[in-house]
Design a protein around this motif. Structure first.
Motif, mmCIF file in Angstrom:
data_model
loop_
_atom_site.group_PDB
_atom_site.id
_atom_site.type_symbol
_atom_site.label_atom_id
_atom_site.label_comp_id
_atom_site.label_asym_id
_atom_site.label_seq_id
_atom_site.Cartn_x
_atom_site.Cartn_y
_atom_site.Cartn_z
ATOM 1 N N PRO A 1 -54.698 21.163 28.437
ATOM 2 C CA PRO A 1 -55.369 20.015 29.060
ATOM 3 C C PRO A 1 -54.585 18.729 28.813
ATOM 4 O O PRO A 1 -53.966 18.557 27.763
ATOM 5 C CB PRO A 1 -56.733 19.983 28.362
ATOM 6 C CG PRO A 1 -56.921 21.361 27.820
ATOM 7 C CD PRO A 1 -55.559 21.837 27.447
ATOM 8 N N GLY A 2 -54.634 17.843 29.774
ATOM 9 C CA GLY A 2 -53.947 16.563 29.639
ATOM 10 C C GLY A 2 -53.911 15.842 30.967
ATOM 11 O O GLY A 2 -54.440 16.341 31.971
ATOM 12 N N SER A 3 -53.305 14.679 31.007
ATOM 13 C CA SER A 3 -53.137 13.966 32.271
ATOM 14 C C SER A 3 -52.335 14.829 33.236
ATOM 15 O O SER A 3 -51.541 15.687 32.822
ATOM 16 C CB SER A 3 -52.430 12.633 32.042
ATOM 17 O OG SER A 3 -53.250 11.756 31.293
ATOM 18 N N ILE A 4 -52.513 14.595 34.517
ATOM 19 C CA ILE A 4 -52.016 15.495 35.555
ATOM 20 C C ILE A 4 -50.525 15.807 35.421
ATOM 21 O O ILE A 4 -50.107 16.952 35.521
ATOM 22 C CB ILE A 4 -52.318 14.893 36.944
ATOM 23 C CG1 ILE A 4 -53.832 14.851 37.160
ATOM 24 C CG2 ILE A 4 -51.637 15.697 38.051
ATOM 25 C CD1 ILE A 4 -54.270 14.032 38.344
ATOM 26 N N GLY A 5 -49.695 14.805 35.180
ATOM 27 C CA GLY A 5 -48.265 15.044 35.190
ATOM 28 C C GLY A 5 -47.577 14.948 33.848
ATOM 29 O O GLY A 5 -46.343 14.878 33.800
ATOM 30 N N GLU A 6 -48.342 14.975 32.752
ATOM 31 C CA GLU A 6 -47.735 14.702 31.452
ATOM 32 C C GLU A 6 -47.559 15.922 30.554
ATOM 33 O O GLU A 6 -46.938 15.834 29.496
ATOM 34 C CB GLU A 6 -48.585 13.681 30.689
ATOM 35 C CG GLU A 6 -49.875 14.268 30.139
ATOM 36 C CD GLU A 6 -50.620 13.320 29.209
ATOM 37 O OE1 GLU A 6 -50.158 12.177 29.024
ATOM 38 O OE2 GLU A 6 -51.668 13.724 28.688
ATOM 39 N N THR A 7 -48.089 17.076 30.937
ATOM 40 C CA THR A 7 -48.187 18.174 29.970
ATOM 41 C C THR A 7 -46.924 19.012 29.853
ATOM 42 O O THR A 7 -46.631 19.541 28.782
ATOM 43 C CB THR A 7 -49.364 19.101 30.328
ATOM 44 O OG1 THR A 7 -49.129 19.689 31.618
ATOM 45 C CG2 THR A 7 -50.671 18.324 30.348
ATOM 46 N N SER A 8 -46.158 19.194 30.927
ATOM 47 C CA SER A 8 -45.052 20.141 30.914
ATOM 48 C C SER A 8 -43.727 19.494 30.513
ATOM 49 O O SER A 8 -43.168 18.677 31.256
ATOM 50 C CB SER A 8 -44.897 20.806 32.289
ATOM 51 O OG SER A 8 -43.772 21.659 32.301
ATOM 52 N N VAL A 9 -43.221 19.886 29.359
ATOM 53 C CA VAL A 9 -41.916 19.401 28.912
ATOM 54 C C VAL A 9 -40.820 19.889 29.860
ATOM 55 O O VAL A 9 -39.885 19.156 30.199
ATOM 56 C CB VAL A 9 -41.630 19.880 27.476
ATOM 57 C CG1 VAL A 9 -40.208 19.506 27.052
ATOM 58 C CG2 VAL A 9 -42.646 19.297 26.513
ATOM 59 N N ILE A 10 -40.943 21.125 30.322
ATOM 60 C CA ILE A 10 -39.918 21.717 31.188
ATOM 61 C C ILE A 10 -39.847 20.985 32.524
ATOM 62 O O ILE A 10 -38.759 20.633 32.999
ATOM 63 C CB ILE A 10 -40.214 23.214 31.410
ATOM 64 C CG1 ILE A 10 -40.105 23.973 30.088
ATOM 65 C CG2 ILE A 10 -39.255 23.799 32.443
ATOM 66 C CD1 ILE A 10 -40.502 25.432 30.183
ATOM 67 N N ALA A 11 -40.997 20.754 33.152
ATOM 68 C CA ALA A 11 -41.014 20.076 34.452
ATOM 69 C C ALA A 11 -40.477 18.653 34.340
ATOM 70 O O ALA A 11 -39.731 18.184 35.211
ATOM 71 C CB ALA A 11 -42.434 20.070 35.017
ATOM 72 N N ILE A 12 -40.833 17.960 33.277
ATOM 73 C CA ILE A 12 -40.339 16.595 33.074
ATOM 74 C C ILE A 12 -38.838 16.608 32.820
ATOM 75 O O ILE A 12 -38.099 15.738 33.307
ATOM 76 C CB ILE A 12 -41.082 15.927 31.905
ATOM 77 C CG1 ILE A 12 -42.564 15.739 32.269
ATOM 78 C CG2 ILE A 12 -40.457 14.575 31.550
ATOM 79 C CD1 ILE A 12 -43.426 15.264 31.128
ATOM 80 N N ALA A 13 -38.351 17.619 32.082
ATOM 81 C CA ALA A 13 -36.916 17.731 31.820
ATOM 82 C C ALA A 13 -36.140 17.989 33.109
ATOM 83 O O ALA A 13 -35.028 17.474 33.292
ATOM 84 C CB ALA A 13 -36.655 18.848 30.821
ATOM 85 N N ILE A 14 -36.714 18.783 34.017
ATOM 86 C CA ILE A 14 -36.065 19.012 35.317
ATOM 87 C C ILE A 14 -35.908 17.697 36.075
ATOM 88 O O ILE A 14 -34.862 17.418 36.668
ATOM 89 C CB ILE A 14 -36.878 20.025 36.153
ATOM 90 C CG1 ILE A 14 -36.820 21.412 35.501
ATOM 91 C CG2 ILE A 14 -36.354 20.087 37.583
ATOM 92 C CD1 ILE A 14 -37.732 22.435 36.159
ATOM 93 N N GLY A 15 -36.947 16.875 36.037
ATOM 94 C CA GLY A 15 -36.858 15.558 36.674
ATOM 95 C C GLY A 15 -35.785 14.697 36.044
ATOM 96 O O GLY A 15 -35.064 13.974 36.743
#
Length: 262
Positions: free
Chosen positions: A241-255
């Protein structure tokens, strides 16, 4: 694209000074420069004279946000199905999350860009493109259960008082997305904290199961007593659980990789 360019050139005089739709000049200019790179560059000062403008840069940042946004949509559906004890396929979970998040994106852009259009027309200036990124960030940093009217009020507050009063994009000293989050946190704390705000309990177009209430341990609470190594991996993948776009380290790293390699 050539046909579209010719069509825009044909109707452009209607939006210029003295034209039939001159009141919408800034709106037309913003739409035109979003579709096509402007054929003008700076004449003086220490600037790089090339075809890349702020809209292209902001569009690239939006692309870099897409991995975290798409994963956030899936995670919204995943958390809902997990909390309600209902089995669902990958598609069902993603579609549920998509339908839950899409209205927030629409509200963010309609309110924020609407204010920027009005201000640009009032000041007779070009529409500033900074909200292309802020409009995407704002829905990604709020809980999925945040009411749309609260999001609209907070977005309007941040655009006006954290950006436009300072002169717009490039001159604001505060980040509009973070001001939106801060405004919501202090103005409506019960909607921004607690276990239940991070998981949607509503049924959307027949997807998911409606429940009267949800309760769950926070990630930190689980970490305190966790013995299963998989929990740490969930915090990396973002299935928590968390804010919509803040939880995935992998997805943020891709960005981040997209930004660094562009």
């Amino acid at each position: 694209m050539k046909a579209l360019r010719n069509y825009l050139d044909k109707i452009k005089p209607n939006f210029e000074e003295g034209g039939k739709y001159q009141a919408l000049r800034s709106v037309f200019d913003g739409f035109e420069t979003f579709l096509f790179v402007p054929n003008t560059t700076s004449k003086t000062g220490t600037h790089i004279h090339d075809a890349i403008d702020s809209k292209r840069i902001m569009s690239l940042v939006v692309i870099a946000l897409i991995p975290a946004l798409l994963f956030g949509m899936y995670n919204v559906g995943y958390q809902h199905f997990l909390a309600t004890g209902v089995e669902g396929s990958f598609i069902e979970k993603f579609v549920y999350g998509f339908l839950a998040v899409l209205p927030k994106i629409i509200v963010s852009y309609v309110v924020g860009l609407g204010i920027e259009f009005v201000v640009a027309q009032w000041k007779k200036e070009e529409i500033q493109e900074g909200f292309l990124v802020s409009g995407m960030l704002i829905p990604m940093i709020v809980p999925v259960d945040c009411p749309l009217w609260m999001l609209a009020v907070a977005t309007a507050f941040s655009v006006i008082f954290a950006k436009e009063v300072f002169g717009g994009t490039g001159m604001n000293i505060f980040n509009p997305a973070l001001i939106t989050r801060a405004f919501l946190f202090f103005a409506y704390p019960t909607k921004m904290s607690g276990d239940t705000v991070w998981v949607s309990g509503d049924s959307i177009f027949g997807l998911g199961k409606t429940v009267d209430g949800l309760t769950a341990a926070t990630p930190l609470g689980v970490a305190k007593v966790a013995e299963c190594p998989a929990f740490s991996w969930d915090m990396v993948t973002g299935l928590i659980p968390g804010s919509i776009g803040e939880t995935s380290v992998i997805a943020i790293a891709i960005g981040a990789v997209i930004l660094l390699w562009s």
